[in-house]
Design a protein around this motif. Structure first.
Motif, PDB file in Angstrom:
ATOM      1  N   ASP A   1       5.373  -3.382 -98.578  1.00  0.00           N
ATOM      2  CA  ASP A   1       6.267  -4.536 -97.537  1.00  0.00           C
ATOM      3  C   ASP A   1       5.894  -4.476 -96.455  1.00  0.00           C
ATOM      4  O   ASP A   1       7.287  -3.938 -95.483  1.00  0.00           O
ATOM      5  CB  ASP A   1       8.497  -3.714 -98.168  1.00  0.00           C
ATOM      6  N   VAL A   2       4.789  -5.079 -96.043  1.00  0.00           N
ATOM      7  CA  VAL A   2       4.815  -4.717 -94.161  1.00  0.00           C
ATOM      8  C   VAL A   2       4.622  -5.889 -93.829  1.00  0.00           C
ATOM      9  O   VAL A   2       4.210  -6.450 -95.088  1.00  0.00           O
ATOM     10  CB  VAL A   2       3.669  -3.594 -94.032  1.00  0.00           C
ATOM     11  N   PRO A   3       4.348  -6.443 -92.817  1.00  0.00           N
ATOM     12  CA  PRO A   3       3.463  -7.863 -92.368  1.00  0.00           C
ATOM     13  C   PRO A   3       2.306  -7.557 -92.924  1.00  0.00           C
ATOM     14  O   PRO A   3       1.586  -6.480 -92.883  1.00  0.00           O
ATOM     15  CB  PRO A   3       2.669  -8.071 -91.203  1.00  0.00           C
ATOM     16  N   PRO A   4       1.408  -9.008 -93.170  1.00  0.00           N
ATOM     17  CA  PRO A   4      -0.085  -8.873 -94.273  1.00  0.00           C
ATOM     18  C   PRO A   4      -0.857  -8.309 -93.512  1.00  0.00           C
ATOM     19  O   PRO A   4      -2.189  -8.408 -94.553  1.00  0.00           O
ATOM     20  CB  PRO A   4       0.156 -10.745 -94.339  1.00  0.00           C
ATOM     21  N   GLU A   5      -1.217  -8.180 -91.690  1.00  0.00           N
ATOM     22  CA  GLU A   5      -2.116  -7.558 -92.010  1.00  0.00           C
ATOM     23  C   GLU A   5      -2.083  -5.892 -91.759  1.00  0.00           C
ATOM     24  O   GLU A   5      -3.351  -5.515 -91.698  1.00  0.00           O
ATOM     25  CB  GLU A   5      -2.536  -7.715 -90.334  1.00  0.00           C
TER      26      GLU A   5
END
Length: 75
Positions: free
Chosen positions: A31-35
């Motif tokens: 559940d983090v940014p796509p990168e």
């Protein structure tokens, strides 16, 4: 080696929760940014790092992991 197959709406819903829990337990960004998604964020010498290859394949980049699973939607 662990492998999983989820079929249909209920199978995919249960599989989603299963993989989310595995990611949290093994410190893999979920559940983090796509990168940052799929990267290991734990202690490199921790016991979680020793067992990453049970349910995950290493991705294109070092320390990036991809679940070993097949999801099939019957709709």
């Amino acid at each position: 080696m662990g492998r999983a197959a989820q079929v249909g709406r209920a199978g995919n819903a249960i599989g989603h929760e299963f993989w989310r829990d595995l990611c949290e337990e093994h410190y893999i960004g979920y559940d983090v940014p796509p990168e940052q998604r799929g990267f290991y964020h734990g202690d490199p010498n921790g016991k979680e790092a020793d067992h990453l290859d049970v349910f995950f394949n290493e991705g294109k980049h070092d320390s990036q992991y991809v679940p070993r699973c097949i999801l099939v939607d019957l709709n």
